[in-house]
Design a protein around this motif. Structure first.
Motif, PDB file in Angstrom:
ATOM      1  N   ASP A 177      13.420  42.999 -10.528  1.00 23.98           N
ATOM      2  CA  ASP A 177      13.715  44.087  -9.592  1.00 23.98           C
ATOM      3  C   ASP A 177      14.426  45.240 -10.288  1.00 23.98           C
ATOM      4  N   ALA A 178      15.398  44.902 -11.130  1.00 26.20           N
ATOM      5  CA  ALA A 178      16.111  45.958 -11.854  1.00 26.20           C
ATOM      6  C   ALA A 178      15.156  46.738 -12.743  1.00 26.20           C
ATOM      7  N   THR A 179      14.248  46.031 -13.423  1.00 21.85           N
ATOM      8  CA  THR A 179      13.291  46.695 -14.305  1.00 21.85           C
ATOM      9  C   THR A 179      12.335  47.578 -13.521  1.00 21.85           C
ATOM     10  N   ALA A 180      11.863  47.071 -12.363  1.00 24.21           N
ATOM     11  CA  ALA A 180      10.929  47.855 -11.545  1.00 24.21           C
ATOM     12  C   ALA A 180      11.591  49.131 -11.026  1.00 24.21           C
ATOM     13  N   LEU A 181      12.829  49.023 -10.563  1.00 26.84           N
ATOM     14  CA  LEU A 181      13.519  50.196 -10.037  1.00 26.84           C
ATOM     15  C   LEU A 181      13.852  51.187 -11.146  1.00 26.84           C
ATOM     16  N   PHE A 182      14.232  50.666 -12.305  1.00 22.82           N
ATOM     17  CA  PHE A 182      14.521  51.560 -13.421  1.00 22.82           C
ATOM     18  C   PHE A 182      13.259  52.327 -13.827  1.00 22.82           C
TER      19      PHE A 182
ATOM     20  N   HIS B 172      25.304  52.747 -27.101  1.00 25.04           N
ATOM     21  CA  HIS B 172      24.812  51.650 -26.268  1.00 25.04           C
ATOM     22  C   HIS B 172      23.788  52.239 -25.297  1.00 25.04           C
ATOM     23  N   THR B 173      23.129  51.385 -24.532  1.00 25.15           N
ATOM     24  CA  THR B 173      22.260  51.841 -23.442  1.00 25.15           C
ATOM     25  C   THR B 173      22.833  51.468 -22.085  1.00 25.15           C
ATOM     26  N   TRP B 174      23.380  50.247 -21.976  1.00 22.92           N
ATOM     27  CA  TRP B 174      23.978  49.791 -20.723  1.00 22.92           C
ATOM     28  C   TRP B 174      25.428  49.388 -20.958  1.00 22.92           C
ATOM     29  N   ALA B 175      26.267  49.633 -19.972  1.00 23.14           N
ATOM     30  CA  ALA B 175      27.657  49.190 -20.027  1.00 23.14           C
ATOM     31  C   ALA B 175      27.989  48.457 -18.732  1.00 23.14           C
ATOM     32  N   TYR B 176      28.636  47.289 -18.874  1.00 24.26           N
ATOM     33  CA  TYR B 176      29.080  46.511 -17.711  1.00 24.26           C
ATOM     34  C   TYR B 176      30.591  46.640 -17.594  1.00 24.26           C
ATOM     35  N   TYR B 177      31.057  47.238 -16.464  1.00 19.86           N
ATOM     36  CA  TYR B 177      32.481  47.387 -16.192  1.00 19.86           C
ATOM     37  C   TYR B 177      32.877  46.333 -15.163  1.00 19.86           C
ATOM     38  N   GLY B 178      33.704  45.374 -15.572  1.00 20.61           N
ATOM     39  CA  GLY B 178      34.092  44.310 -14.657  1.00 20.61           C
ATOM     40  C   GLY B 178      35.578  44.065 -14.661  1.00 20.61           C
ATOM     41  N   MET B 179      36.002  43.176 -13.767  1.00 17.49           N
ATOM     42  CA  MET B 179      37.419  42.808 -13.711  1.00 17.49           C
ATOM     43  C   MET B 179      37.550  41.357 -13.287  1.00 17.49           C
ATOM     44  N   SER B 180      38.518  40.674 -13.896  1.00 21.89           N
ATOM     45  CA  SER B 180      38.857  39.306 -13.531  1.00 21.89           C
ATOM     46  C   SER B 180      40.228  39.313 -12.873  1.00 21.89           C
ATOM     47  N   TYR B 181      40.416  38.445 -11.869  1.00 20.05           N
ATOM     48  CA  TYR B 181      41.638  38.426 -11.077  1.00 20.05           C
ATOM     49  C   TYR B 181      42.311  37.062 -11.143  1.00 20.05           C
TER      50      TYR B 181
ATOM     51  N   PHE C 104      27.312  36.643 -21.693  1.00 19.37           N
ATOM     52  CA  PHE C 104      26.918  38.006 -22.042  1.00 19.37           C
ATOM     53  C   PHE C 104      26.510  38.122 -23.515  1.00 19.37           C
ATOM     54  N   LEU C 105      27.176  37.388 -24.374  1.00 15.38           N
ATOM     55  CA  LEU C 105      26.878  37.511 -25.807  1.00 15.38           C
ATOM     56  C   LEU C 105      25.593  36.789 -26.216  1.00 15.38           C
ATOM     57  N   LYS C 106      24.930  36.171 -25.249  1.00 10.25           N
ATOM     58  CA  LYS C 106      23.606  35.611 -25.526  1.00 10.25           C
ATOM     59  C   LYS C 106      22.566  36.713 -25.738  1.00 10.25           C
ATOM     60  N   ILE C 107      22.869  37.913 -25.261  1.00 12.78           N
ATOM     61  CA  ILE C 107      21.942  39.040 -25.440  1.00 12.78           C
ATOM     62  C   ILE C 107      22.169  39.628 -26.829  1.00 12.78           C
ATOM     63  N   PRO C 108      21.138  39.670 -27.650  1.00 10.77           N
ATOM     64  CA  PRO C 108      21.318  40.199 -29.015  1.00 10.77           C
ATOM     65  C   PRO C 108      21.893  41.619 -29.000  1.00 10.77           C
TER      66      PRO C 108
ATOM     67  N   GLU D 161      17.282  49.345 -23.561  1.00  6.93           N
ATOM     68  CA  GLU D 161      16.887  49.413 -22.159  1.00  6.93           C
ATOM     69  C   GLU D 161      16.326  48.078 -21.691  1.00  6.93           C
ATOM     70  N   GLU D 162      15.625  47.378 -22.579  1.00  4.55           N
ATOM     71  CA  GLU D 162      15.010  46.099 -22.222  1.00  4.55           C
ATOM     72  C   GLU D 162      16.043  44.999 -21.982  1.00  4.55           C
ATOM     73  N   ASP D 163      17.297  45.242 -22.349  1.00  4.55           N
ATOM     74  CA  ASP D 163      18.346  44.255 -22.096  1.00  4.55           C
ATOM     75  C   ASP D 163      18.681  44.142 -20.612  1.00  4.55           C
ATOM     76  N   LEU D 164      18.213  45.100 -19.809  1.00  3.06           N
ATOM     77  CA  LEU D 164      18.560  45.111 -18.391  1.00  3.06           C
ATOM     78  C   LEU D 164      18.097  43.840 -17.686  1.00  3.06           C
ATOM     79  N   ALA D 165      16.867  43.420 -17.928  1.00  2.00           N
ATOM     80  CA  ALA D 165      16.328  42.243 -17.232  1.00  2.00           C
ATOM     81  C   ALA D 165      17.093  40.964 -17.577  1.00  2.00           C
ATOM     82  N   PRO D 166      17.261  40.599 -18.853  1.00  3.57           N
ATOM     83  CA  PRO D 166      18.033  39.376 -19.130  1.00  3.57           C
ATOM     84  C   PRO D 166      19.483  39.478 -18.680  1.00  3.57           C
TER      85      PRO D 166
END
Length: 601
Positions: free
Chosen positions: A460-465, A374-383, A400-404, A308-313
């Motif tokens: 902000d993300a941490t506060a709202l979560f 996992h706790t968080w998942a990022y769904y993205g797309m490149s064009y 993204f891989l900087k986050i342990p 969960e703490e990965d949200l901020a970084p």
């Protein structure tokens, strides 16, 4: 229709009905419907009803007025709402009430439904409403789920269903990449029309579910998931019937014979389009929209993060990449609890006790899925072409891989029914029907949304979560947060799922949401969109300078709608004849939606 008949009837399809599913999604829609009815225990409503007469008019006068309207439009185009209320499901939803009501189902309910076929008939209806001081409530298709569906804010209003007979795509311009649509054109229908014409050089932008109105979603400032995800920013030109019956065209449409209505949104003089977005100042009957050029290739990707703490970084990494358009689309950062619910299985499959589902059970369930724990998942797309995508995706990967513990998922290993592929299709401009599977989490599943906006910042993300988690824990509700990341802001979309046949569950969901609205406002976070029941409360949070913006909104309302007939109370804007009579819904008003009459003329 019996419960069995309702459950076993086939899914409506395009082009047979304007609100149907495209054939490429028919089998999937049939399965979705089956799962909806498998978890439904709420009895079919068979109670015979009289139409609800709006306050301020006598029943006999109301029925005479309806008879007059039938004479104008044809009796078959005016339906009195005197039948049992049927909830249906996403593809067969009601237009008389909210199928996912948070209140008693007889609270936010229409007295009648009318079906105009063109702008001139909308004008006739508006003039009729002014003559008898009858509140009217326009809908495009009524699929505004989570925010009130088709329900009118004032009980007994006459619903104007614009979608049934005003569902034409008036123009698709393959050179300018624009279209012009009526209210009954769904994202499904627009996509199908573009495919049928062979315009594969153009994409649409779709929200999570494609059955809603392109026009309705846009004027309510809904979002999609390609680079054209800000729908209101992508519109150009409106045709509007004002509350007194006049029709206007905005932007270049005000110039007779113009050829740039869908190409240039501003025209000359004050830009008036904004007052018809999230308001009750007019009925939009036509809207222009820009379409996205086919980027020449695309590639979806999925990263997971363990804590969960990965949200901020993560947000600190996302922000510069998003602003510089390395991260190009309106992507989602979704919590694992909603990911488990999105598999469509009931909560009882995993946990049968009361209170929020424990983390260890969620993570054990996640570990068994193709995506893994996992706790968080990022769904993205490149064009773009492959070499352009490779450059951008390499930058994303290195950041993204900087986050342990971060992991890039090999999406080629994911089965065809995995949620990832629904996100892939939507981000490629292909409408889907997968998203509402998480509503099956509870029996008689319904949902209501908390939707604050914030900067793309870790704090902000941490506060709202933290705010959301605490409120959900307080009311014993499972927490489904997902951050939708725009260009310089993000929407936190929290879907509160509840059993609409359970009075206590409905009250807990509403109390939780009321807490969230007030507590978020205290921290400086406002909602961008909300449910009918919360509109008064949310509007009051925008209180700078002694509520100057609402005073301004009320001045506009009184000037444009002197008789107060058009969608009174929508977005917290009440006409003069309703003000000071207890119509505003607050925490103190409980589960009731009505006030004490309206002022006499």
């Amino acid at each position: 229709m019996s419960f069995a008949d309702e459950a076993n009837s086939d899914v409506p399809t395009l082009p047979g009905t304007h609100s149907g599913i495209p054939t490429y999604l028919l089998e999937k829609a049939r399965k979705e419907k089956e799962t909806v009815f498998e978890t439904r225990t709420k009895p079919i409503n068979e109670r015979q009803r009289l139409p609800v007469v709006p306050q301020g008019i006598e029943r006999d006068d109301f029925l005479k007025a309806l008879a007059e309207l039938k004479g104008q439009l044809g009796a078959e185009h005016v339906e009195v709402n005197d039948k049992p209320l049927r909830d249906g499901w996403y593809m067969e939803h009601p237009n008389t009430h909210d199928m996912m009501t948070i209140l008693d189902e007889e609270e936010l309910v229409a007295s009648a439904v009318v079906y105009p076929s063109n702008t001139e008939e909308v004008q006739e209806i508006v003039r009729w409403a002014n003559k008898y001081r009858i509140p009217i409530f326009p809908i495009s298709m009524g699929r505004n789920l989570g925010y009130g569906g088709a329900a009118p804010r004032v009980r007994g209003s006459v619903t104007i269903d614009l979608g049934k007979r005003m569902n034409k795509i008036l123009d698709i311009n393959p050179e300018d990449y624009t279209c012009l649509v009526e209210p009954g054109v769904s994202f499904y229908a627009l996509y199908e029309a573009i495919q049928e014409k062979g315009y594969d050089h153009m994409w649409i932008d779709s929200p999570d579910l494609g059955g809603g109105s392109v026009l309705g979603n846009t004027i309510d400032r809904g979002v999609g998931y390609t680079p054209y995800g800000d729908h209101w920013a992508c519109h150009s030109g409106l045709e509007v019937v004002l509350p007194t019956g006049e029709a206007i065209r905005t932007g270049m449409g005000a110039l007779p014979g113009n050829n740039t209505w869908q190409s240039f949104p501003y025209g000359f003089g004050p830009y008036s389009d904004g007052i018809f977005s999230q308001s009750n100042y007019g009925i939009v009957t036509k809207m222009g929209m820009t379409l996205m050029p086919n980027p020449g290739g695309y590639e979806s990707f999925l990263y997971t993060f363990q804590k969960e703490e990965d949200l901020a970084p993560l947000m600190e990494i996302i922000r510069p990449l998003r602003i510089s358009n390395i991260l190009e689309n309106v992507a989602q950062v979704r919590h694992v609890t909603q990911a488990i619910a999105a598999r469509g299985l009931p909560r009882a499959t995993f946990f049968s006790s009361s209170g929020p589902i424990p983390n260890n059970i969620i993570h054990a369930a996640a570990a068994k899925t193709p995506v893994g724990d996992h706790t968080w998942a990022y769904y993205g797309m490149s064009y773009g072409p492959a070499h352009i995508r490779a450059h951008k995706l390499a930058l994303v990967d290195s950041e993204f891989l900087k986050i342990p513990g971060a992991k890039k998922i090999d999406t080629s290993t994911l089965p065809p029914d995995e949620y990832f592929w629904a996100r892939d299709r939507v981000a490629a401009g292909v409408p889907d029907i997968h998203e509402l599977r998480w509503v099956n989490w509870t029996p008689n599943g319904a949902h209501i949304a908390f939707s604050p906006v914030s900067p793309i910042r870790g704090t902000d993300a941490t506060a709202l979560f933290a705010l959301g988690k605490a409120a959900h824990d307080k009311y014993g509700i499972d927490f489904f947060p997902a951050f939708c990341v725009g260009l310089r802001e993000m929407h936190l979309i929290v879907e509160i799922v509840f059993d609409r046949d359970d009075v206590k569950a409905r009250k807990a969901a509403l109390d939780c949401l009321r807490d969230l609205v007030d507590e978020a406002a205290e921290l400086g976070y406002g909602e961008y969109r909300t449910h009918l029941v919360l509109m008064d409360q949310v509007a009051k949070t925008y209180s700078w300078n002694d509520g100057a913006i609402m005073k301004f909104n009320e001045k506009l309302k009184d000037a444009l709608d002197p008789n107060g007939i058009l969608a009174p109370g929508r977005c917290g804007i009440w006409p003069k004849r309703y003000r000071g009579r207890g119509w505003e819904m607050t925490r103190d008003s409980g589960m009731g939606s009505e006030g004490n009459g309206v002022a006499a003329d």
